[in-house]
Enzyme design. Structure first.
Site, short mmCIF file in Angstrom:
data_model
loop_
_atom_site.label_atom_id
_atom_site.label_comp_id
_atom_site.label_asym_id
_atom_site.label_seq_id
_atom_site.Cartn_x
_atom_site.Cartn_y
_atom_site.Cartn_z
CB SER A 1 4.45 -0.67 5.49
OG SER A 1 3.40 0.24 5.49
CG ASP B 1 -0.12 5.13 8.28
OD1 ASP B 1 -1.17 5.61 8.76
OD2 ASP B 1 -0.10 4.57 7.17
CB THR C 1 -7.91 14.29 6.72
OG1 THR C 1 -7.62 13.33 7.74
CG2 THR C 1 -9.41 14.37 6.54
N GLY D 1 -4.54 -3.04 8.07
CA GLY D 1 -4.79 -1.61 8.30
C GLY D 1 -4.16 -1.08 9.57
C1 GLA Z 1 -3.12 4.91 4.64
C2 GLA Z 1 -1.98 5.91 4.49
C3 GLA Z 1 -2.16 7.11 5.42
C4 GLA Z 1 -3.56 7.70 5.28
C5 GLA Z 1 -4.62 6.62 5.33
C6 GLA Z 1 -5.98 7.14 5.02
O1 GLA Z 1 -3.08 4.32 5.92
O2 GLA Z 1 -0.75 5.29 4.77
O3 GLA Z 1 -1.18 8.08 5.17
O4 GLA Z 1 -3.66 8.48 4.12
O5 GLA Z 1 -4.35 5.56 4.43
O6 GLA Z 1 -6.39 8.03 6.01
#
Ligand code: GLA
Length: 378
Positions: free
Chosen positions: A126, A170, A35, A122
């Site tokens: 980075s 992030d 989103t 996840g």
């Molecule tokens: C990765 C991207 C984020 C976001 C998620 C999905 O982590 O770095 O910016 O788009 O995927 O929500």
């Protein structure tokens, strides 16, 4: 503890004491997936695992960095970053590029880098290394630390230097997190609310042991599909769409675009509702929203994998679990689970055992806490 042993390593590598240690935390996203780049809502938190860099300034424009995780040295000049485009050094160079591109005059430094974040699981290793590097550059160059501005700069570095078209979630979580709170972000204007995490809840990250390569995966394709759907609907981003609009335009949207848009619209709703439930301490409803998010990511957005589906289903069935969903970009990585604090270790053990029996894969669990955003120890 963490910083003391890093300071020791710095002394071994550079023969002197560092002047400070910068910390860039990883993040967990509770809900609000895919989103952020649609100008929607996300609910991540910074976590207690981080990338640390012990550093001291140099009198010239060189950066000399030693990665303890990769056992590699990188050295480059801030006047000529062009050759530093791959591997972990590209994250340092990208941040330097973004800062210099905004006219910031940078000083060189030497440092040792160590990460507590498994790459590709996840947890945004980075963003964490880039936020830590941003704190180092700010400290040695006398730049005032403005977390939201730095998050935007780091996003530019990742988009334009590293070449991943990620959203802002992030970096903003890593920069602006607060201990004991989740962060509700409106990605349209980057306004933020800190939502208290109930003390009875634990956030368990279950790593499936499968890896994604964000830049090589379908992430950029999904983003392009969302932009295409918004164009068809005649709106600047899917943030502005409602389910009613979508139903009315069903015939205009080719099959995958309709589903992608439906995920984004319903995920935005779920995220806002979930934040309200968290605030109210209603973990049962919060967990239901997480489960629904997983189903939507699997069926409509199609970024899950058989491993993530198994892990999420096993977690959802566990008595200590309020809700569980795949987390991050998808195509591998982790499942995030909101659990009863008292039962979280048992849940991790039992779910991972069942996962191994089912898939033959070895997973891994991290029980994480909401932590403060990027910081500096001097
Ligand atoms: C990765 C991207 C984020 C976001 C998620 C999905 O982590 O770095 O910016 O788009 O995927 O929500």
């Amino acid at each position: 503890m963490q910083t003391e042993s890093l300071q020791r390593s710095f002394r071994q590598v550079f023969g002197a004491a560092p002047s400070g240690v910068a910390r860039g935390p990883g993040r967990v996203n509770l809900i609000g997936e895919h989103t952020d780049y649609n100008q929607g809502f996300v609910l991540p938190m910074a976590i207690d695992l981080a990338v640390h860099i012990a550093f001291r300034p140099r009198g010239d424009s060189r950066v000399r960095a030693q990665s303890l995780d990769f056992d590699q040295r990188s050295e480059f000049d801030l006047q000529d970053l062009s050759s530093v485009r791959s591997g972990w050094p590209a994250y340092l160079a990208g941040v330097a590029w973004a800062l210099q591109d905004e006219g910031v005059v940078l000083t060189g430094w030497e440092g040792v880098v160590r990460s507590q974040l498994p790459v590709g699981s996840g947890l945004s290793s980075s963003a964490a290394v880039q936020m830590a590097a941003a704190r180092v550059f700010a400290a040695v160059s006398g730049l005032e630390w403005e977390p939201a501005r730095m998050a935007r700069l780091v996003q530019r570095a990742e988009n334009e230097w590293v070449g991943v078209r990620c959203g802002i979630m992030d970096m903003l979580a890593s920069a602006c997190g607060r201990r004991g709170r989740a962060l509700l972000i409106d990605c349209l204007d980057l306004s933020r609310d800190h939502v208290r995490m109930p003390g009875s809840a634990a956030v368990v990250v279950l790593d499936s042991g499968t890896r994604r390569e964000l830049s090589l995966s379908g992430y950029n394709d999904r983003r392009a599909e969302c932009e295409a759907a918004a164009r068809v609907l005649g709106i600047p981003s899917l943030r502005y769409a409602s389910l009613a609009d979508l139903h009315l335009r069903r015939d205009d949207l080719a099959a995958p675009l309709y589903q992608r848009a439906r995920h984004v619209i319903t995920e935005n709703q779920r995220t806002l509702e979930a934040a309200a439930w968290l605030q109210a301490g209603d973990l049962t409803r919060f967990g239901q929203a997480m489960n629904a998010s997983h189903a939507s990511l699997r069926d409509d957005f199609q970024v899950s994998t058989p491993e993530l589906d198994s892990l999420a289903a096993l977690a959802q069935r566990h008595p200590a679990c309020h809700g569980a969903r795949m987390m991050g970009g998808g195509f591998g990585g982790s499942v995030v689970c909101l659990a009863e604090r008292g039962g979280s270790r048992k849940l991790a053990r039992e779910v991972l055992e069942a996962y191994q029996q089912l898939t033959g894969r070895e997973g891994n669990a991290i029980v994480s806490r909401a932590a403060d955003g990027a910081s500096l120890y001097v």
